[in-house]
Structures are given as C-alpha cells and as structure tokens.
Design an enzyme around this catalytic site. Structure first.
Site, PDB file in Angstrom:
ATOM      1  N   ARG A   1       0.808  -1.256   0.041  1.00 25.53           N
ATOM      2  CA  ARG A   1       0.165   0.234   0.353  1.00 25.53           C
ATOM      3  C   ARG A   1       1.245   1.119  -0.024  1.00 25.53           C
ATOM      4  O   ARG A   1       2.513   1.368   0.322  1.00 25.53           O
ATOM      5  CB  ARG A   1      -0.987  -0.383   0.598  1.00 25.53           C
ATOM      6  CG  ARG A   1      -0.297   0.136   2.649  1.00 25.53           C
ATOM      7  CD  ARG A   1      -0.143   1.361   3.392  1.00 25.53           C
ATOM      8  NE  ARG A   1       0.395   1.574   4.397  1.00 25.53           N
ATOM      9  CZ  ARG A   1       0.591   2.778   5.281  1.00 25.53           C
ATOM     10  NH1 ARG A   1       1.703   4.013   4.306  1.00 25.53           N
ATOM     11  NH2 ARG A   1       1.065   2.483   6.238  1.00 25.53           N
TER      12      ARG A   1
ATOM     13  N   GLU B   1      -6.365   7.531   7.497  1.00 24.69           N
ATOM     14  CA  GLU B   1      -5.695   8.163   7.912  1.00 24.69           C
ATOM     15  C   GLU B   1      -4.924   9.093   7.215  1.00 24.69           C
ATOM     16  O   GLU B   1      -4.356  10.841   7.279  1.00 24.69           O
ATOM     17  CB  GLU B   1      -4.590   7.229   8.501  1.00 24.69           C
ATOM     18  CG  GLU B   1      -2.826   7.886   8.894  1.00 24.69           C
ATOM     19  CD  GLU B   1      -2.017   7.071   9.813  1.00 24.69           C
ATOM     20  OE1 GLU B   1      -2.420   6.049   9.772  1.00 24.69           O
ATOM     21  OE2 GLU B   1      -0.691   7.491   9.743  1.00 24.69           O
TER      22      GLU B   1
ATOM     23  N   ARG C   1      -5.528   5.519   0.414  1.00 22.37           N
ATOM     24  CA  ARG C   1      -4.711   4.240   0.916  1.00 22.37           C
ATOM     25  C   ARG C   1      -4.939   3.303  -0.694  1.00 22.37           C
ATOM     26  O   ARG C   1      -6.036   3.309  -0.592  1.00 22.37           O
ATOM     27  CB  ARG C   1      -5.084   3.815   2.131  1.00 22.37           C
ATOM     28  CG  ARG C   1      -4.119   4.224   3.289  1.00 22.37           C
ATOM     29  CD  ARG C   1      -2.628   4.851   3.673  1.00 22.37           C
ATOM     30  NE  ARG C   1      -2.342   5.468   4.706  1.00 22.37           N
ATOM     31  CZ  ARG C   1      -1.867   5.179   5.927  1.00 22.37           C
ATOM     32  NH1 ARG C   1      -2.030   3.426   5.878  1.00 22.37           N
ATOM     33  NH2 ARG C   1      -1.297   6.030   7.505  1.00 22.37           N
TER      34      ARG C   1
ATOM     35  N   CYS D   1       1.036  11.238   9.226  1.00 21.77           N
ATOM     36  CA  CYS D   1       2.172  11.349  10.185  1.00 21.77           C
ATOM     37  C   CYS D   1       3.205  10.902   9.353  1.00 21.77           C
ATOM     38  O   CYS D   1       3.473  10.408   8.592  1.00 21.77           O
ATOM     39  CB  CYS D   1       1.323   9.495  10.596  1.00 21.77           C
ATOM     40  SG  CYS D   1       2.906   8.854  11.518  1.00 21.77           S
TER      41      CYS D   1
ATOM     42  N   THR E   1       5.747   8.892  10.377  1.00 23.69           N
ATOM     43  CA  THR E   1       5.938   7.714   9.525  1.00 23.69           C
ATOM     44  C   THR E   1       6.736   7.614   8.403  1.00 23.69           C
ATOM     45  O   THR E   1       6.574   6.288   7.959  1.00 23.69           O
ATOM     46  CB  THR E   1       5.419   6.708  10.967  1.00 23.69           C
ATOM     47  OG1 THR E   1       4.068   6.109  10.356  1.00 23.69           O
ATOM     48  CG2 THR E   1       6.172   7.329  12.086  1.00 23.69           C
TER      49      THR E   1
ATOM     50  N   ARG F   1       3.710   0.894   2.603  1.00 26.45           N
ATOM     51  CA  ARG F   1       4.150  -0.456   3.584  1.00 26.45           C
ATOM     52  C   ARG F   1       3.704  -1.878   2.407  1.00 26.45           C
ATOM     53  O   ARG F   1       2.660  -2.176   2.218  1.00 26.45           O
ATOM     54  CB  ARG F   1       3.119   0.091   4.505  1.00 26.45           C
ATOM     55  CG  ARG F   1       3.652  -1.574   6.096  1.00 26.45           C
ATOM     56  CD  ARG F   1       3.150  -0.921   7.148  1.00 26.45           C
ATOM     57  NE  ARG F   1       1.458  -1.830   6.959  1.00 26.45           N
ATOM     58  CZ  ARG F   1       1.325  -3.021   8.284  1.00 26.45           C
ATOM     59  NH1 ARG F   1       2.809  -3.565   7.577  1.00 26.45           N
ATOM     60  NH2 ARG F   1       0.662  -3.677   7.654  1.00 26.45           N
TER      61      ARG F   1
ATOM     62  N   ARG G   1       4.327  -7.088  13.034  1.00 24.42           N
ATOM     63  CA  ARG G   1       2.980  -6.528  13.285  1.00 24.42           C
ATOM     64  C   ARG G   1       1.923  -7.633  13.372  1.00 24.42           C
ATOM     65  O   ARG G   1       2.364  -8.905  12.362  1.00 24.42           O
ATOM     66  CB  ARG G   1       2.022  -5.670  12.478  1.00 24.42           C
ATOM     67  CG  ARG G   1       2.990  -3.681  12.090  1.00 24.42           C
ATOM     68  CD  ARG G   1       1.959  -3.179  10.853  1.00 24.42           C
ATOM     69  NE  ARG G   1       2.476  -1.997  10.866  1.00 24.42           N
ATOM     70  CZ  ARG G   1       1.685  -1.072  10.906  1.00 24.42           C
ATOM     71  NH1 ARG G   1       0.664  -1.221   9.719  1.00 24.42           N
ATOM     72  NH2 ARG G   1       2.616   0.552  10.229  1.00 24.42           N
TER      73      ARG G   1
ATOM     74  N   GLU H   1      -1.984  -3.141  12.826  1.00 20.55           N
ATOM     75  CA  GLU H   1      -1.150  -2.189  14.094  1.00 20.55           C
ATOM     76  C   GLU H   1      -1.456  -2.207  15.492  1.00 20.55           C
ATOM     77  O   GLU H   1      -2.845  -2.266  14.785  1.00 20.55           O
ATOM     78  CB  GLU H   1      -1.002  -0.482  13.376  1.00 20.55           C
ATOM     79  CG  GLU H   1      -0.224  -0.148  14.022  1.00 20.55           C
ATOM     80  CD  GLU H   1       0.089   2.060  13.131  1.00 20.55           C
ATOM     81  OE1 GLU H   1      -1.007   1.795  12.725  1.00 20.55           O
ATOM     82  OE2 GLU H   1       1.310   2.323  13.756  1.00 20.55           O
TER      83      GLU H   1
HETATM   84  P1  ADP Z   1      -0.992   0.271   7.099  1.00 26.29           P
HETATM   85  O1  ADP Z   1      -1.089  -1.282   6.561  1.00 26.29           O
HETATM   86  O2  ADP Z   1      -2.326   0.706   6.070  1.00 26.29           O
HETATM   87  O3  ADP Z   1      -0.809   0.791   7.854  1.00 26.29           O
HETATM   88  P2  ADP Z   1      -2.362  -1.949   9.157  1.00 26.29           P
HETATM   89  O4  ADP Z   1      -0.890  -2.433   9.655  1.00 26.29           O
HETATM   90  O5  ADP Z   1      -3.388  -1.556  10.176  1.00 26.29           O
HETATM   91  O6  ADP Z   1      -2.749  -0.824   7.621  1.00 26.29           O
HETATM   92  O7  ADP Z   1      -2.727  -2.974   8.062  1.00 26.29           O
HETATM   93  C1  ADP Z   1      -4.290  -2.629   7.352  1.00 26.29           C
HETATM   94  C2  ADP Z   1      -5.200  -4.111   7.085  1.00 26.29           C
HETATM   95  O8  ADP Z   1      -4.592  -4.932   5.996  1.00 26.29           O
HETATM   96  C3  ADP Z   1      -4.835  -5.164   8.122  1.00 26.29           C
HETATM   97  O9  ADP Z   1      -6.601  -5.287   8.338  1.00 26.29           O
HETATM   98  C4  ADP Z   1      -4.392  -6.404   7.837  1.00 26.29           C
HETATM   99  O10 ADP Z   1      -4.781  -7.114   8.761  1.00 26.29           O
HETATM  100  C5  ADP Z   1      -4.029  -5.725   6.695  1.00 26.29           C
HETATM  101  N1  ADP Z   1      -2.909  -6.148   6.016  1.00 26.29           N
HETATM  102  C6  ADP Z   1      -1.591  -5.658   6.681  1.00 26.29           C
HETATM  103  N2  ADP Z   1      -0.677  -6.546   4.774  1.00 26.29           N
HETATM  104  C7  ADP Z   1      -2.030  -7.705   5.243  1.00 26.29           C
HETATM  105  C8  ADP Z   1      -1.731  -8.759   4.151  1.00 26.29           C
HETATM  106  N3  ADP Z   1       0.042  -8.697   3.624  1.00 26.29           N
HETATM  107  N4  ADP Z   1      -2.076  -9.600   3.788  1.00 26.29           N
HETATM  108  C9  ADP Z   1      -3.222  -9.877   4.231  1.00 26.29           C
HETATM  109  N5  ADP Z   1      -3.981  -8.392   4.639  1.00 26.29           N
HETATM  110  C10 ADP Z   1      -2.863  -7.461   5.598  1.00 26.29           C
HETATM  111  N1  DAR Z   2      -0.119   4.871  17.238  1.00 25.12           N
HETATM  112  C1  DAR Z   2       0.502   6.360  16.757  1.00 25.12           C
HETATM  113  C2  DAR Z   2       1.538   6.506  15.183  1.00 25.12           C
HETATM  114  C3  DAR Z   2       2.745   5.967  14.869  1.00 25.12           C
HETATM  115  C4  DAR Z   2       2.749   5.114  12.934  1.00 25.12           C
HETATM  116  N2  DAR Z   2       1.770   3.898  12.516  1.00 25.12           N
HETATM  117  C5  DAR Z   2       0.426   5.484  11.190  1.00 25.12           C
HETATM  118  N3  DAR Z   2       0.733   6.210  11.537  1.00 25.12           N
HETATM  119  N4  DAR Z   2      -0.663   4.401  11.276  1.00 25.12           N
HETATM  120  C6  DAR Z   2       1.753   6.517  17.246  1.00 25.12           C
HETATM  121  O1  DAR Z   2       2.497   7.988  17.629  1.00 25.12           O
HETATM  122  O2  DAR Z   2       2.242   5.786  17.971  1.00 25.12           O
END
Ligand code: ADP
Ligand code: DAR
Length: 346
Positions: free
Chosen positions: A116, A215, A219, A261, A263, A270, A299, A304
């Site tokens: 993404r 966010e 995305r 953010c 980060t 990601r 993760r 997250e």
């Molecule tokens: P982001 O990746 O947008 O930073 P998150 O870490 O919250 O946000 O992940 C968003 C959604 O994508 C979650 O439901 C997570 O389980 C799913 N996800 C992330 N990576 C994978 C993957 N490789 N396969 C399937 N689902 C994924």
């Molecule tokens: N939870 C916030 C953001 C950390 C990075 N993750 C994002 N942007 N979704 C923190 O300051 O921990």
C-alpha cells in the site's frame, strides 16, 4: 495566542518521539505559531499528549506543518528515518527494477501479500486540519478518478455512510477495510465527523482497493493470496500511474509524498506479507535479529497494534523515506527469504 496551552506534563516513562524532541525551548518557539490553515502546535501534538504510549505522538495538519513546526518535526524525522534536513527523497515505481521471483509456490509459509501507499491531495489540508466540506470534496474527486479505472482495476466505491455493520465488520475481518476508532487517530483530529466522507473502493476480486479519508486521503492497496510479490507491486504501480493523471498528489523534493503521520513520509509505502513461522517464533531473539537486519517491522495479523495468531505475523518494510519504492519492496522480499530459510532451519 493560546492562553491555556502550557508545556505538556509528560509521564516519566514516556518514550515517544514527541517526548524526546519537544524541549521547553522548542515549545516556547512554536506554541503560538499557526499554518495558513490555522493548524497549531497544540493540535499537532495532541495525540502524543493524550496517548503517552505513542511511538511518535505528532501529526501534520498540512504540508506547511512540516516547515512551520520544523523545529519539532525535523529532529523527529531525522531520528525516525535517519534522514537529515538537507537530504532529498528519490522515487522509483518501476517493477522491472525489482528482483523478486515468486516465493513459496507451495504456499507453506506466505499466506498473502499486500503493498500500500498513502497519498494526499496537493493544495488541500491533510486529515487533521481538513474541513468537512474539503473532506467531502476529496471523496467526490477520488470516487470520480477511481470510477475511470478500466479492466482488472475497475470496481465500485462504497461510502462508509450507509454501509451495514455486517458488511463493514466482514471487510475488516477479511483485512480489506480499515478499523474505526483508533485512539491515536481520534486524538489527532483525523476521525472528526466519522464516518462522513470515508469509504472504500475495490475491484471484483478485492485485489485492488483504495481507502478514502482514513489516516491519509488515499490509501492505494494491491493485495492477493500467496507470495507473488512482483505481481502485487506491478498492479499497484499501474493503478498509481493512472490515478496520478487524475489527481495531483502532495509531494516535496525533501520529504517525498506528504502524509499526516511523519512515519509514512517519502514513499508512504508499506509492503507486507502474512507469513506462518511458528517454529522461528519460538526464538524471538533470532526472529528479531533477521527483521532488524532487513529493516523490517513485525505487526500482528490485524495490522498495527494487533497480535499475531497461530504463528502468523505481518512482516513489512520499516524504511519509507530516503529509499525508493523498489527498495522498500526489495527490503521486504529479501527479509522474507531469510525468514523462510530460518523457519526451515528451526
Ligand atoms: P496499513 O498497512 O495501511 O498501515 P494496518 O497495519 O492497520 O494499516 O493494516 C491494515 C489492514 O491490512 C489490516 O486488516 C491488516 O490485517 C491488513 N494487512 C496488512 N498486511 C496484509 C497482508 N500481507 N495480507 C493480508 N492482509 C494484510
Ligand atoms: N500510533 C501513532 C502513529 C504511529 C505510526 N502509525 C501510523 N501512522 N498509523 C504513534 O505515535 O504511535
């Protein structure tokens, strides 16, 4: 001047970048500043003040925040990304530059792959400072651009407003839709007027999806079962190339793609796999030595702030700024090769 805005009483165990870099001098220098959208230091740091367990603790309300509050953002960006004020960011979205033969063809380890990027509209505030009217404009312009996608990328936009609980819960459970109610986003102002103006676009088989006004304003997501990382990356870059003809994305030579953010600055990418490594997970020291070596983040399987289940982990690139998109995906790919070998050896 904000009369009731004093230096925050951070707890002694606060470890966020905000606690680390907001000195009393920086606070005094920035506390009365505002961006042209009226975004203040108080708003930028509120998430980290309310959530002292934040990792970062600050959000930008607009592109200008990164310069107006540079005394705070610059040291945080340098610390987190090892990226200096004088550095410039380079982008490379060419999948031909990726060295990634299909992994784990027998499907023993890699359950799914997802890549993404975050994008925001140029000349509009970011989520923490956007008005309801501007957010609705983003939704309208995004759905128009998305509806112009053709072939395997074509699909439908579904506003969150009016979506049944059953459908949204199912999409979240299946990892397609963003979760609601994140306390960090809430305190940053990103959840204002939720769920108005938010939604998800996806194609028929949910291998191409776009979140609108979570966010970041977009995305853009490519995902599928298995370990064909290059195919996932190619689908994503094809979609980005089409959308950037319709929407001007907020970008700077120094910080790359601008995100709410810090980060996510730079590539805002990601690239992750859900990978089954139950034996390696018995030795987290070894597991983390591999992820550290390959600049990877671990993760849980619901994203997250979630936990792993059944020895399945979400493994993704940690570096986003000062590296190209190809290098982000290569980081993840090379790390996954090492993790699979370590699982075989365990
Ligand atoms: P982001 O990746 O947008 O930073 P998150 O870490 O919250 O946000 O992940 C968003 C959604 O994508 C979650 O439901 C997570 O389980 C799913 N996800 C992330 N990576 C994978 C993957 N490789 N396969 C399937 N689902 C994924
Ligand atoms: N939870 C916030 C953001 C950390 C990075 N993750 C994002 N942007 N979704 C923190 O300051 O921990």
């Amino acid at each position: 001047m904000l009369t009731d805005f004093n230096f925050p009483p951070f707890p002694k165990d606060c470890k966020s970048q905000l606690c680390k870099h907001l000195t009393k001098e920086t606070f005094e220098a920035l506390k009365d500043k505002k961006t042209k959208n009226g975004f203040t230091l108080k708003e930028a740091i509120n998430s980290g003040v309310v959530n002292s367990d934040s990792g970062i603790g600050v959000y930008a309300g607009d592109k200008e925040s990164y310069s107006t509050f540079g005394l705070l953002f610059d040291p945080i960006i340098e610390d987190y990304h090892s990226f200096k004020v004088e550095d410039t960011h380079k982008s490379n979205l060419n999948p031909n530059d990726l060295n990634a033969p299909v992994l784990d063809v027998d499907g023993e380890y890699i359950i799914s792959t997802r890549i993404r990027v975050g994008r925001n509209f140029a000349n509009l505030p970011l989520g923490p400072a956007i008005t309801k009217e501007q957010r609705d404009e983003v939704q309208e312009r995004s759905s128009q651009a998305l509806n112009s996608l053709e072939g395997s990328l074509s699909g439908t936009y579904y506003p969150l407003e009016g979506m049944s609980d059953e459908i949204s819960k199912s999409l979240i459970k299946d990892h397609f839709l963003f979760k609601a109610g994140d306390r960090f986003l809430e305190a940053s102002g990103l959840n204002r007027e939720w769920p108005e103006g938010r939604g998800i676009f996806h194609n028929e088989d949910k291998t191409f999806l776009v979140w609108v006004n979570e966010e970041d304003q977009l995305r853009i997501i490519s995902m599928q079962q298995g370990g064909d990382i290059k195919e996932v990356f190619t689908r994503l870059t094809t979609a980005i190339a089409h959308l950037q003809k319709k929407i001007e994305f907020s970008y700077s030579e120094h910080l790359g793609y601008i995100t709410s953010c810090p980060t996510n600055l730079g590539t805002a990418m990601r690239a992750s796999v859900h990978i089954k490594v139950p034996k390696l997970a018995q030795d987290m020291k070894k597991f983390e030595a591999i992820t550290d070596k390959h600049h990877l983040q671990i993760r849980g399987i619901h994203g997250e702030h979630s936990e792993s289940e059944g020895g399945i982990y979400d493994i993704s690139n940690k570096r986003r700024l000062g590296v190209t998109e190809v290098e982000c995906v290569q980081d993840m790919y090379d790390g996954v090769v090492a993790l699979i070998q370590a699982e075989k050896d365990a």
